[in-house]
Design an enzyme around this catalytic site. Structure first.
Site, short mmCIF file in Angstrom:
data_model
loop_
_atom_site.label_atom_id
_atom_site.label_comp_id
_atom_site.label_asym_id
_atom_site.label_seq_id
_atom_site.Cartn_x
_atom_site.Cartn_y
_atom_site.Cartn_z
N GLU A 129 38.10 39.37 41.75
CA GLU A 129 37.28 40.56 41.48
C GLU A 129 37.64 41.18 40.14
O GLU A 129 38.78 41.14 39.71
CB GLU A 129 37.51 41.62 42.56
CG GLU A 129 36.93 41.30 43.90
CD GLU A 129 37.20 42.42 44.91
OE1 GLU A 129 37.51 43.55 44.48
OE2 GLU A 129 37.10 42.15 46.11
N CYS A 182 40.03 47.72 46.18
CA CYS A 182 40.31 46.47 45.48
C CYS A 182 40.56 45.35 46.48
O CYS A 182 41.37 45.49 47.39
CB CYS A 182 41.53 46.65 44.57
SG CYS A 182 41.96 45.20 43.63
#
Length: 365
Positions: A99, A349
């Protein structure tokens, strides 16, 4: 340095510093200025293939193609938030995913990059550690995250550039130290992306205090952040298992060495967990810990983004956060409550990656 650790046999050229690129060019029978031309094409003109480098000979382009790939990342998912935050899910050549997050700030575009595929640090509140570390992300793959985010704006004709970088994505940066340092030197190069050192922040949980000392001698004015989250060993161990091997005494001995060596401020990240680490008593413990080193300290109080796999944790209330903040301020501690970004997308996250992997497994079932 071994740049490639994937199924693609060629490394990304983004993993080379300018000096390394010059060295490679000379070793392959080219003049130094040819490497400088390549560097300019990569970071000033931001081309997407070696063939676009129109002032290079066909022979040199063939050499480049034989030795390197440009960007090894494939865009899988893009999520755009109402506040301008953009979250990207990228696939690497060996089909693992990472990511990257773009945040619009008042001072420019800030990108949060990932340094590992998964994480072994074992923080009990974190989405990134749900899936364990599979491998390190190479320097070229970390730089590629910046380049693809910049491409996103270039293709839309937007005259904006990535001006700030935070190394706070999936993984522990100091557990991938060699690739981290190459990445930092590439993006900080004045002749390339020219992202100022003081606009770059590296965050570590402090699992290897010796690395903090090593970082003090890198001769880069890059900001250091510590994922702290608790002011005593017992509480911190319950939240972050790495504390067993790196207790606060060892961590702060390394931090003190860093500040004495560099005279640079350290930011302490503190995630606010309801009923866990957000009481006024805990705030006073934190103030007592920071106060002796307050001149070069800054505390960042972070609202918690809930994670489905960690149902025991909830976000601190605004009232509790305000009381915690007030205790710190009354003790003269420099602190702020972090502004939130992307709350309407997979904000935590590691969450987007975890969801996509679950989807892929469901398709195969």
């Amino acid at each position: 340095m071994t740049e490639n650790i994937t199924t693609e046999t060629r490394p990304s050229i983004y993993g080379l510093t300018r000096d390394q690129l010059i060295e490679w060019a000379i070793e392959n029978g080219e003049k130094k200025f040819r490497a400088t031309q390549v560097w300019d094409w990569l970071y000033r003109k931001r081309v997407q293939s070696f063939e676009e480098m129109s002032n290079l000979s066909a022979v040199f382009i063939d050499k480049l193609n034989e030795a390197f790939i440009l960007n090894p990342l494939e865009q899988v998912v893009v999520q755009e938030s109402a506040d301008g935050t953009v979250k990207y899910l990228f696939m690497l050549p060996d089909k693992v995913m990472i990511e990257t997050v773009l945040m619009r700030q008042s001072y420019g575009l800030s990108v949060c990059v990932t340094t590992q595929v998964g994480c072994n640090m074992g923080c009990t509140f974190c989405a990134s550690g749900i899936l364990k570390k599979e491998r390190d992300v190479t320097a070229g793959e970390i730089v590629s995250q910046i380049m693809l985010v910049q491409k996103y704006f270039d293709e839309r004709g937007l005259d904006e550039r990535v001006s700030h970088v935070v190394v706070m994505g999936i993984g522990e940066p100091f557990d991938n130290y060699e690739h981290l340092m190459n990445f930092l030197r590439v993006i900080n190069d004045d002749n390339g992306l020219a992202i100022g050192a003081r606009h770059i922040t590296v965050s570590t949980c402090g699992f290897m205090p010796a690395k903090i000392k090593e970082f003090a001698h890198e001769n880069l004015q890059i900001n250091l952040a510590i994922s702290l989250h608790a002011p005593n060993n017992e509480l911190r161990t319950s939240l972050m298992r790495i504390t067993r091997n790196a207790p606060l005494e060892k961590l702060f001995e390394a931090i003190d060495y860093y500040t004495e060596t560099t005279n640079r401020r350290v930011t302490y990240e503190y995630i606010m967990l309801s009923g866990e680490n957000d009481s006024p008593e805990i705030a006073q413990q934190l103030a007592d810990l920071i106060k002796p080193r307050n001149k070069l300290s800054y505390v960042n109080l972070i609202p918690y983004n809930p994670v489905a796999e960690h149902i025991k944790y909830e976000r601190s209330t605004k009232d509790n956060t305000a009381k915690f903040y007030d205790v710190l301020k009354k003790n003269g501690i420099n602190c702020v409550v972090r502004q939130e970004h992307g709350t309407d997308i997979d904000a935590a996250c590691g969450q987007l990656r975890s969801k996509q992997i679950k989807k892929n497994k469901a398709k195969l079932a």
